[in-house]
Every structure is written in structure tokens, then in C-alpha cells.
Design a protein around this motif. Sequence first.
Motif, PDB file in Angstrom:
ATOM      1  N   SER A   1     -27.840 -22.552   2.888  1.00  0.00           N
ATOM      2  CA  SER A   1     -28.790 -21.569   3.423  1.00  0.00           C
ATOM      3  C   SER A   1     -28.151 -20.660   4.466  1.00  0.00           C
ATOM      4  CB  SER A   1     -30.051 -22.224   4.011  1.00  0.00           C
ATOM      5  OG  SER A   1     -29.796 -22.780   5.290  1.00  0.00           O
ATOM      6  N   ASN A   2     -26.998 -21.070   4.992  1.00  0.00           N
ATOM      7  CA  ASN A   2     -26.233 -20.203   5.898  1.00  0.00           C
ATOM      8  C   ASN A   2     -24.760 -20.192   5.485  1.00  0.00           C
ATOM      9  OD1 ASN A   2     -28.158 -19.243   8.006  1.00  0.00           O
ATOM     10  ND2 ASN A   2     -28.454 -21.433   8.287  1.00  0.00           N
ATOM     11  N   LEU A   3     -24.529 -20.289   4.199  1.00  0.00           N
ATOM     12  CA  LEU A   3     -23.168 -20.367   3.676  1.00  0.00           C
ATOM     13  C   LEU A   3     -22.566 -18.976   3.540  1.00  0.00           C
ATOM     14  CD1 LEU A   3     -21.041 -22.359   2.415  1.00  0.00           C
ATOM     15  CD2 LEU A   3     -21.983 -21.684   0.191  1.00  0.00           C
ATOM     16  N   ALA A   4     -21.297 -18.854   3.898  1.00  0.00           N
ATOM     17  CA  ALA A   4     -20.561 -17.597   3.728  1.00  0.00           C
ATOM     18  C   ALA A   4     -19.240 -17.884   3.024  1.00  0.00           C
ATOM     19  CB  ALA A   4     -20.306 -16.935   5.073  1.00  0.00           C
ATOM     20  N   GLY A   5     -18.866 -16.991   2.134  1.00  0.00           N
ATOM     21  CA  GLY A   5     -17.540 -17.063   1.540  1.00  0.00           C
ATOM     22  C   GLY A   5     -16.564 -16.296   2.417  1.00  0.00           C
ATOM     23  N   ILE A   6     -15.361 -16.827   2.571  1.00  0.00           N
ATOM     24  CA  ILE A   6     -14.362 -16.161   3.408  1.00  0.00           C
ATOM     25  C   ILE A   6     -13.424 -15.361   2.503  1.00  0.00           C
ATOM     26  CG2 ILE A   6     -12.576 -16.425   5.155  1.00  0.00           C
ATOM     27  CD1 ILE A   6     -13.795 -19.101   5.897  1.00  0.00           C
ATOM     28  N   PHE A   7     -13.367 -14.066   2.756  1.00  0.00           N
ATOM     29  CA  PHE A   7     -12.555 -13.163   1.967  1.00  0.00           C
ATOM     30  C   PHE A   7     -11.515 -12.508   2.874  1.00  0.00           C
ATOM     31  CE2 PHE A   7     -16.360 -13.821  -0.359  1.00  0.00           C
ATOM     32  CZ  PHE A   7     -16.092 -13.580  -1.691  1.00  0.00           C
ATOM     33  N   PHE A   8     -10.403 -12.119   2.282  1.00  0.00           N
ATOM     34  CA  PHE A   8      -9.367 -11.376   3.008  1.00  0.00           C
ATOM     35  C   PHE A   8      -9.437  -9.908   2.617  1.00  0.00           C
ATOM     36  CE2 PHE A   8      -6.875 -15.515   2.709  1.00  0.00           C
ATOM     37  CZ  PHE A   8      -7.059 -15.841   4.052  1.00  0.00           C
ATOM     38  N   ILE A   9      -9.242  -9.028   3.584  1.00  0.00           N
ATOM     39  CA  ILE A   9      -9.013  -7.616   3.275  1.00  0.00           C
ATOM     40  C   ILE A   9      -7.574  -7.309   3.663  1.00  0.00           C
ATOM     41  CG2 ILE A   9     -10.034  -6.856   5.480  1.00  0.00           C
ATOM     42  CD1 ILE A   9     -10.902  -4.283   3.920  1.00  0.00           C
ATOM     43  N   VAL A  10      -6.819  -6.809   2.707  1.00  0.00           N
ATOM     44  CA  VAL A  10      -5.373  -6.637   2.848  1.00  0.00           C
ATOM     45  C   VAL A  10      -5.045  -5.147   2.859  1.00  0.00           C
ATOM     46  CG1 VAL A  10      -3.110  -7.282   1.941  1.00  0.00           C
ATOM     47  CG2 VAL A  10      -5.099  -8.757   1.497  1.00  0.00           C
ATOM     48  N   ASN A  11      -4.358  -4.705   3.892  1.00  0.00           N
ATOM     49  CA  ASN A  11      -3.960  -3.300   4.010  1.00  0.00           C
ATOM     50  C   ASN A  11      -2.464  -3.174   3.767  1.00  0.00           C
ATOM     51  OD1 ASN A  11      -3.524  -0.628   4.620  1.00  0.00           O
ATOM     52  ND2 ASN A  11      -4.021  -0.800   6.800  1.00  0.00           N
ATOM     53  N   ARG A  12      -2.113  -2.674   2.592  1.00  0.00           N
ATOM     54  CA  ARG A  12      -0.685  -2.435   2.286  1.00  0.00           C
ATOM     55  C   ARG A  12      -0.410  -0.929   2.213  1.00  0.00           C
ATOM     56  NH1 ARG A  12       2.841  -6.350   1.350  1.00  0.00           N
ATOM     57  NH2 ARG A  12       2.132  -8.481   0.944  1.00  0.00           N
ATOM     58  N   THR A  13      -1.143  -0.162   3.016  1.00  0.00           N
ATOM     59  CA  THR A  13      -0.878   1.269   3.138  1.00  0.00           C
ATOM     60  C   THR A  13      -0.180   1.513   4.472  1.00  0.00           C
ATOM     61  OG1 THR A  13      -2.880   1.953   4.350  1.00  0.00           O
ATOM     62  CG2 THR A  13      -3.088   1.613   1.971  1.00  0.00           C
ATOM     63  N   ASP A  14       0.132   2.774   4.747  1.00  0.00           N
ATOM     64  CA  ASP A  14       0.750   3.121   6.027  1.00  0.00           C
ATOM     65  C   ASP A  14      -0.282   3.677   7.011  1.00  0.00           C
ATOM     66  OD1 ASP A  14       0.192   5.522   4.821  1.00  0.00           O
ATOM     67  OD2 ASP A  14       2.231   6.313   4.941  1.00  0.00           O
ATOM     68  N   LYS A  15      -1.582   3.457   6.732  1.00  0.00           N
ATOM     69  CA  LYS A  15      -2.650   3.967   7.584  1.00  0.00           C
ATOM     70  C   LYS A  15      -3.324   2.843   8.359  1.00  0.00           C
ATOM     71  CE  LYS A  15      -3.757   7.862   4.524  1.00  0.00           C
ATOM     72  NZ  LYS A  15      -4.820   8.501   3.714  1.00  0.00           N
ATOM     73  N   SER A  16      -3.749   3.152   9.579  1.00  0.00           N
ATOM     74  CA  SER A  16      -4.578   2.244  10.356  1.00  0.00           C
ATOM     75  C   SER A  16      -6.031   2.618  10.095  1.00  0.00           C
ATOM     76  CB  SER A  16      -4.262   2.371  11.851  1.00  0.00           C
ATOM     77  OG  SER A  16      -2.917   2.038  12.111  1.00  0.00           O
ATOM     78  N   LEU A  17      -6.819   1.661   9.623  1.00  0.00           N
ATOM     79  CA  LEU A  17      -8.164   1.947   9.145  1.00  0.00           C
ATOM     80  C   LEU A  17      -9.226   1.319  10.048  1.00  0.00           C
ATOM     81  CD1 LEU A  17      -7.578   1.116   5.366  1.00  0.00           C
ATOM     82  CD2 LEU A  17      -7.033   3.220   6.590  1.00  0.00           C
ATOM     83  N   LYS A  18     -10.358   2.008  10.159  1.00  0.00           N
ATOM     84  CA  LYS A  18     -11.489   1.472  10.916  1.00  0.00           C
ATOM     85  C   LYS A  18     -12.779   1.954  10.254  1.00  0.00           C
ATOM     86  CE  LYS A  18     -11.586   5.347  14.201  1.00  0.00           C
ATOM     87  NZ  LYS A  18     -11.470   5.758  15.613  1.00  0.00           N
ATOM     88  N   ASN A  19     -13.885   1.345  10.664  1.00  0.00           N
ATOM     89  CA  ASN A  19     -15.202   1.713  10.132  1.00  0.00           C
ATOM     90  C   ASN A  19     -15.187   1.776   8.604  1.00  0.00           C
ATOM     91  OD1 ASN A  19     -16.284   1.963  12.763  1.00  0.00           O
ATOM     92  ND2 ASN A  19     -15.470   4.041  12.928  1.00  0.00           N
ATOM     93  N   MET A  20     -14.727   0.691   8.012  1.00  0.00           N
ATOM     94  CA  MET A  20     -14.612   0.634   6.559  1.00  0.00           C
ATOM     95  C   MET A  20     -15.949   0.275   5.920  1.00  0.00           C
ATOM     96  SD  MET A  20     -10.945  -1.330   6.551  1.00  0.00           S
ATOM     97  CE  MET A  20     -11.320  -2.111   8.127  1.00  0.00           C
ATOM     98  N   LYS A  21     -16.254   0.944   4.827  1.00  0.00           N
ATOM     99  CA  LYS A  21     -17.482   0.693   4.078  1.00  0.00           C
ATOM    100  C   LYS A  21     -17.132   0.699   2.596  1.00  0.00           C
ATOM    101  CE  LYS A  21     -19.837   3.219   7.697  1.00  0.00           C
ATOM    102  NZ  LYS A  21     -20.481   4.486   8.077  1.00  0.00           N
ATOM    103  N   PHE A  22     -17.646  -0.269   1.866  1.00  0.00           N
ATOM    104  CA  PHE A  22     -17.276  -0.363   0.464  1.00  0.00           C
ATOM    105  C   PHE A  22     -18.345  -1.100  -0.317  1.00  0.00           C
ATOM    106  CE2 PHE A  22     -15.316  -3.748   2.957  1.00  0.00           C
ATOM    107  CZ  PHE A  22     -15.748  -4.887   2.306  1.00  0.00           C
TER     108      PHE A  22
END
Length: 371
Positions: A121-142
Motif C-alpha cells: 500500500s506504500n510500495l515504491a519501485g526504485i529506478f535509476f535515471i542515467v545521464n550520459r550526455t554532456d549537459k547538466s539537467l534539472k526540472n526533468m519531466k517525462f
Amino acid sequence: MKKVVLVLGIAIVLLAGCDYIGNNSDKKSEEKSTSVVLTESESNSKQSTATASSVTTKAENKQEKEPITFVPQNDETDKGLTIENDETLAKLQKIVDENQDMGFEDDITIVYSGQTFGETSNLAGIFFIVNRTDKSLKNMKFTYTFGGIDRQLIFDQKAFALSEEKFGTLEPNTVMPMYFPIEPENEMAFKEIDAAQVIEKIDTFNYDTADNNTDSSGKEPATSEDELTFKIPKQNSDKGQTIENNQLMANLKQLVDENPSIGFENDVTVLYSQLHEKSEDQLLAYFFIINRTNTTMENLSFIFNYGNKNGEKVWDREQYRISSEVFGTFEPFTVIPMTMEVPAGKEELFLSITEKNIQTSIENFHYEKVN
């Protein structure tokens, strides 16, 4: 552009006196489209071309790559959690250290770690987000699709937002954890997923760049100056309808004024306004078409599916053409309403669909550019 259908989270309003917006004589039924559901997103986002593979296995992606570093979220470090004092973070770093080939070169990749957090009822899956670009990213939405190859989808183009305040900045060649809540009805299927062979797909990915304060389109981020303008369809305005003399148009404009952030930045969005009314034996639903791009468009067309997560469809493979003769042109940062007739026998199903059980999609979006 990838198209996304949104549901506006406001109260349903029944209008007295029906008023038809536009003319759907151009509507035809054909073709299928994949499902899109948006339930957990901030409305604004910025378009990029980052994609992940539709099917990922641990045997893929073994070429030589730059080393990647595991970094906790801002929320975790603000609470004093570190690799040294938190068991979960330590385990996640070990996974990253042992899988230095994860992620696609020159791209952003989301990978299921195989780990969970919390209980039923409060379970979450843990996912990785991997950045292999040359940009520093913020405020990501997908929007993200995930599930077992031979099982039900856990996320079906579900939208997520990673704010800079809570998540931080995703630097080049770094990996951060994400904790995605699992709906109780999906927990059993989720626990049975083999992390080595899953469907993982980023359908849209949008972000700001942290290093030069530009967004993923290379332009300055949208500001409050990029306000939406409500526009009456050409056919209706030609009949003399205005905000002042037509209550429906006034109500629709009020919704736009009260929800200025609706629609994806640098994209076109179709959104159900939550306004509907009965016309004789026909239920009419009012949708918005939102243009948050810098392009003036006309003669839009798309294929539309709309139903619930049980697979019941109100509109199934319906093709719509939004002609310039009826709707006029779609200038940048404008919103134009359109009427969709709810098919006979589907009224009860349509009215039962909420933000939590919606499954809808748009595909094969086309338009003509107005110079």
C-alpha cells in the motif's frame, strides 16, 4: 512532436443551453494508437528527443563507456542520508558500481534497479535515471512506460516530474535514484517482474539545462510572459459569438485563465476541459487544443483513443482533422476549444473516467506550418 492528452483536474460543470464548437464532419475512424496516461505531472514541460529502448535486457549495451557515479537526491542529502549511513543508498551505489555500462551513450536512460522501497500500500519501485550526455539537467519531466514483457504494464506512458528543489541537478555521467509509487492493484504483477527483461520506454522527456539556463529546445525557458490566449474557433466567431455574448465561450476562457500552466511547453496538447453537456440525445464533451510552441499551425490531424485502464474505449481509433476553415489558425501560445461527440451508448463510460483510471492517446499528429 509527441502528443499527450491531459485531463484537467477541475470540477465538472453542466451547461444549460448547448453550443456546438466547430464542425466534426471531418472526423473519420481508422488506425490505432498507443496508450498515454498523465496523472502525476506538473503541466509545464520542455521537449527533447531523449528516448530509451522499448525492450531492455542486461545483456545489451556492453560497449566501453565513461564511468558513471551514483548521486543521491537533494531530498536525501538534506535529510542527512549518505552512502555510509543509509542501507538503501549503499545498496544502490553497489548496483551502479557493478553495472558501469548502464545507460545509452549521448542520451538519458531510465533503468529499473530491481529494488523496492516501503511495504504494501506504500510500495515504491526504485529506478535509476542515467545521464550520459554532456549537459547538466534539472526540472526533468517525462512520460514513462514500464512492465514485464509477458505481464501487464505497471506504468503506461505515465508522467513524472523531478523538480530541481527536491531532486537536484543531474550532472553528466551521473546516476540518481527515483522512487516510483506502485498502485496497490499492480503490486503483485510488479513483484513478479524479472528486472533482467522488462519493457522500459521514455515516451517524452523534457528538461531545463542547469549550466546555461536554457531549456531542451535551446531557447530561454518559458516565463510568465508566455501566457496562453483563449481563441474562439473561426466558425463560431464568424457567427458573431464572443466571450461577452456566449456563456460557453466565457466558461471555457475562465478555465484557461484559472489554469495558466496547462499544456506541455514546446508542444501541442489535447486536454479534456471537464465541461460537457447534453444536446438532445447526444452528450457533447469540450476539449482544448493548446499550442505552446513558437509555430503557427493549421489543418491539424491526429488519431485519438480515450478510455479507461480496463480497456473500455469511448473513442477507439478515431481520426480527427482540425481544419483551418472551421478552427482558423493555431498561433503560438493559444488555446482553441473543440467539441467531441460522445458515441451513443458510451455516455456512462465517459462520465466514469477520472484522472486515476484514464487511458488515452494521440498519435500520427500532423499539421501545416503557416509562414
